[in-house]
Design a protein around this motif. Structure first.
Motif, PDB file in Angstrom:
ATOM      1  N   SER A   1      -1.639 -36.297 -50.762  1.00  0.00           N
ATOM      2  CA  SER A   1      -1.098 -34.887 -51.898  1.00  0.00           C
ATOM      3  C   SER A   1      -0.909 -33.685 -51.642  1.00  0.00           C
ATOM      4  N   LYS A   2      -1.907 -33.369 -51.227  1.00  0.00           N
ATOM      5  CA  LYS A   2      -2.281 -31.652 -50.825  1.00  0.00           C
ATOM      6  C   LYS A   2      -2.792 -31.238 -49.832  1.00  0.00           C
ATOM      7  N   VAL A   3      -2.863 -30.530 -49.420  1.00  0.00           N
ATOM      8  CA  VAL A   3      -3.482 -29.578 -47.796  1.00  0.00           C
ATOM      9  C   VAL A   3      -4.331 -28.632 -48.409  1.00  0.00           C
ATOM     10  N   ASN A   4      -5.323 -27.989 -48.263  1.00  0.00           N
ATOM     11  CA  ASN A   4      -5.494 -26.425 -48.447  1.00  0.00           C
ATOM     12  C   ASN A   4      -6.236 -26.191 -47.486  1.00  0.00           C
ATOM     13  N   THR A   5      -5.928 -25.094 -46.986  1.00  0.00           N
ATOM     14  CA  THR A   5      -6.672 -24.667 -46.053  1.00  0.00           C
ATOM     15  C   THR A   5      -7.598 -23.255 -45.628  1.00  0.00           C
ATOM     16  N   HIS A   6      -8.577 -23.696 -44.911  1.00  0.00           N
ATOM     17  CA  HIS A   6      -9.344 -21.941 -44.965  1.00  0.00           C
ATOM     18  C   HIS A   6      -9.397 -21.112 -42.865  1.00  0.00           C
ATOM     19  N   ILE A   7      -9.923 -20.264 -42.664  1.00  0.00           N
ATOM     20  CA  ILE A   7     -10.657 -20.030 -41.596  1.00  0.00           C
ATOM     21  C   ILE A   7     -11.665 -19.561 -41.811  1.00  0.00           C
ATOM     22  N   THR A   8     -12.184 -20.246 -41.266  1.00  0.00           N
ATOM     23  CA  THR A   8     -14.041 -20.036 -41.127  1.00  0.00           C
ATOM     24  C   THR A   8     -14.669 -19.045 -40.766  1.00  0.00           C
ATOM     25  N   PRO A   9     -16.107 -18.460 -41.027  1.00  0.00           N
ATOM     26  CA  PRO A   9     -16.216 -16.940 -39.924  1.00  0.00           C
ATOM     27  C   PRO A   9     -16.205 -17.335 -38.022  1.00  0.00           C
ATOM     28  N   ARG A  10     -16.601 -18.319 -38.053  1.00  0.00           N
ATOM     29  CA  ARG A  10     -16.788 -18.982 -36.380  1.00  0.00           C
ATOM     30  C   ARG A  10     -15.326 -18.631 -36.172  1.00  0.00           C
TER      31      ARG A  10
END
Length: 86
Positions: A52-61
Motif C-alpha cells: 500500500s505504501k513505501v517510506n524510505t530514509h537513509i541512515t547515518p551509516r
C-alpha cells in the motif's frame, strides 16, 4: 531491474519487529539508487503481496531503509515467517 538487486536484506531491530505486529509494516535495506516505485514493484514480485505504501530514509551509516506497508489482506508476519525471521 532484478528484484534481488533492489531488496538486499531485512532490517531487524526491536522497533521493526514491533511494527510487523502493530502496523503490518516490514522493513528492508534496499539499494540506495532505487526509488519508491522500484522498491514497491520488486517487493510485490518477490513476495506476491500487495503493497500500500513505501517510506524510505537513509541512515547515518549510509544505508537506505524502506518501510513497506502492506494491505490488510496480506500479513507482514507471514512474510517474516517465510524469511525465517522468527
Amino acid at each position: 531491474m532484478d528484484p534481488y538487486s533492489i531488496i538486499l536484506r531485512p532490517q531487524l531491530s526491536e522497533k521493526t519487529m514491533n511494527q510487523i505486529y502493530d502496523n503490518n509494516r516490514i522493513s528492508f535495506v534496499v539499494r540506495r539508487s532505487a526509488n519508491k516505485k522500484q522498491i514497491k514493484e520488486a517487493f510485490q514480485e518477490l513476495y506476491d503481496v500487495t503493497v500500500s505504501k513505501v517510506n524510505t530514509h537513509i541512515t547515518p551509516r549510509g544505508e537506505k531503509i524502506a518501510a513497506i506497508d502492506l494491505v490488510d489482506e496480506d500479513a507482514a508476519e507471514d512474510i517474516a515467517v517465510r524469511m525465517g525471521v522468527f
